[in-house]
Design a protein around this motif. Structure first.
Motif, short mmCIF file in Angstrom:
data_model
loop_
_atom_site.label_atom_id
_atom_site.label_comp_id
_atom_site.label_asym_id
_atom_site.label_seq_id
_atom_site.Cartn_x
_atom_site.Cartn_y
_atom_site.Cartn_z
N ASP A 66 1.80 79.31 9.64
CA ASP A 66 2.45 80.09 8.18
C ASP A 66 1.28 80.62 7.26
O ASP A 66 1.38 81.94 6.37
CB ASP A 66 2.68 78.79 6.58
CG ASP A 66 4.23 78.74 8.01
OD1 ASP A 66 4.84 78.96 8.63
OD2 ASP A 66 4.40 77.26 7.55
N LEU A 67 0.13 79.38 6.75
CA LEU A 67 -1.04 80.24 5.79
C LEU A 67 -1.96 79.43 6.50
O LEU A 67 -2.79 78.27 7.28
CB LEU A 67 -0.95 79.63 4.53
CG LEU A 67 0.31 80.10 4.04
CD1 LEU A 67 0.14 79.86 2.74
CD2 LEU A 67 0.00 81.80 3.36
N VAL A 68 -3.62 79.93 6.65
CA VAL A 68 -4.61 79.78 7.39
C VAL A 68 -5.80 79.96 6.07
O VAL A 68 -6.13 81.12 5.76
CB VAL A 68 -4.92 79.28 8.51
CG1 VAL A 68 -6.78 78.61 7.70
CG2 VAL A 68 -4.48 79.21 9.13
N VAL A 69 -6.21 78.91 5.52
CA VAL A 69 -7.57 78.85 4.25
C VAL A 69 -8.56 79.19 4.28
O VAL A 69 -8.96 77.93 4.80
CB VAL A 69 -6.63 77.79 3.40
CG1 VAL A 69 -8.04 78.35 1.53
CG2 VAL A 69 -5.89 78.38 2.67
N VAL A 73 -8.59 75.69 6.83
CA VAL A 73 -7.69 73.82 6.56
C VAL A 73 -5.32 75.33 7.14
O VAL A 73 -5.70 76.35 6.53
CB VAL A 73 -7.13 73.76 4.96
CG1 VAL A 73 -6.30 72.90 4.53
CG2 VAL A 73 -8.51 73.78 4.85
N VAL A 74 -5.61 74.55 7.64
CA VAL A 74 -4.05 75.19 7.86
C VAL A 74 -2.62 74.33 6.56
O VAL A 74 -2.51 73.34 6.89
CB VAL A 74 -3.26 74.69 9.01
CG1 VAL A 74 -2.02 74.70 9.67
CG2 VAL A 74 -4.32 74.76 10.58
N GLN A 90 4.98 69.25 14.44
CA GLN A 90 4.13 70.49 14.55
C GLN A 90 3.01 71.37 13.42
O GLN A 90 2.56 71.42 14.31
CB GLN A 90 5.51 70.95 13.66
CG GLN A 90 5.73 73.06 14.67
CD GLN A 90 6.03 73.90 13.12
OE1 GLN A 90 6.77 73.27 11.69
NE2 GLN A 90 6.73 74.84 13.30
N LEU A 91 2.55 70.41 12.89
CA LEU A 91 1.33 71.14 12.11
C LEU A 91 0.20 70.08 12.90
O LEU A 91 -0.50 70.51 13.32
CB LEU A 91 1.51 70.04 10.77
CG LEU A 91 -0.14 70.24 10.06
CD1 LEU A 91 -0.30 72.51 10.17
CD2 LEU A 91 0.54 69.72 8.72
N TYR A 104 -1.47 71.03 5.58
CA TYR A 104 -1.06 70.08 4.52
C TYR A 104 0.67 70.54 4.69
O TYR A 104 0.28 72.28 5.29
CB TYR A 104 -1.66 70.69 3.56
CG TYR A 104 -1.93 70.05 2.64
CD1 TYR A 104 -2.97 69.42 1.56
CD2 TYR A 104 -3.83 70.53 2.90
CE1 TYR A 104 -3.30 68.55 0.93
CE2 TYR A 104 -5.02 69.70 2.97
CZ TYR A 104 -4.90 69.07 1.65
OH TYR A 104 -5.58 68.49 1.07
N LEU A 105 1.20 69.68 4.89
CA LEU A 105 3.04 70.04 5.18
C LEU A 105 3.16 70.48 3.80
O LEU A 105 3.33 68.54 3.03
CB LEU A 105 3.81 68.83 6.11
CG LEU A 105 4.65 69.46 6.50
CD1 LEU A 105 5.44 70.44 6.93
CD2 LEU A 105 5.07 68.34 7.01
#
Length: 124
Positions: A66-69, A73-74, A90-91, A104-105
């Motif tokens: 979804d997002l990677v910073v 960081v996922v 999943q994460l 982070y979920l």
């Protein structure tokens, strides 16, 4: 550095949740959280493809983060009534496949955002 990014992710998620509230689609939270983190100076990749390496062969399996910073960081976004163990798995799987240490979920379908935040660490 990861802890600084993590703090900003949590702060940004809370800010987005305060503005939008619960009940929207994940895609709305994704675009707003991405924007918020970018305004804070982070590079944010959305829907980043995640291949699977199988016996030294890299295969496109249709997975997307979804997002990677800042490439480190996922963030996996949810807008569900209850986060299930499969969401956590999943994460963690994404983190292992992509060799990420922190993830982070974030479940935005909560009354208070702090109840929808799950920090996960991959021991690598």
């Amino acid at each position: 550095m990861l802890e600084i990014i993590g703090k900003e992710i949590v702060d940004s998620a809370i800010k987005v949740h305060m503005a939008l509230g619960p009940g929207l689609l994940e895609s709305a939270y994704e675009v707003c959280l991405s924007y918020e983190l970018a305004t804070r100076g982070f590079r944010v990749d959305r829907q980043l493809p995640l291949p699977v390496t199988y016996y030294e062969v890299v295969l496109e399996a249709g997975y997307r983060l979804d997002l990677v910073v800042d490439s480190s960081v996922v963030i996996e976004l949810k807008s569900v009534e209850h986060v299930l163990p499969i969401h956590e798995a999943q994460l963690l799987s994404y983190m292992r496949l992509g060799d990420y240490r922190l993830g982070y979920l974030l479940n935005f379908n909560t009354r208070r955002m702090k109840d929808g935040i799950k920090r996960m660490v991959n021991q690598l």
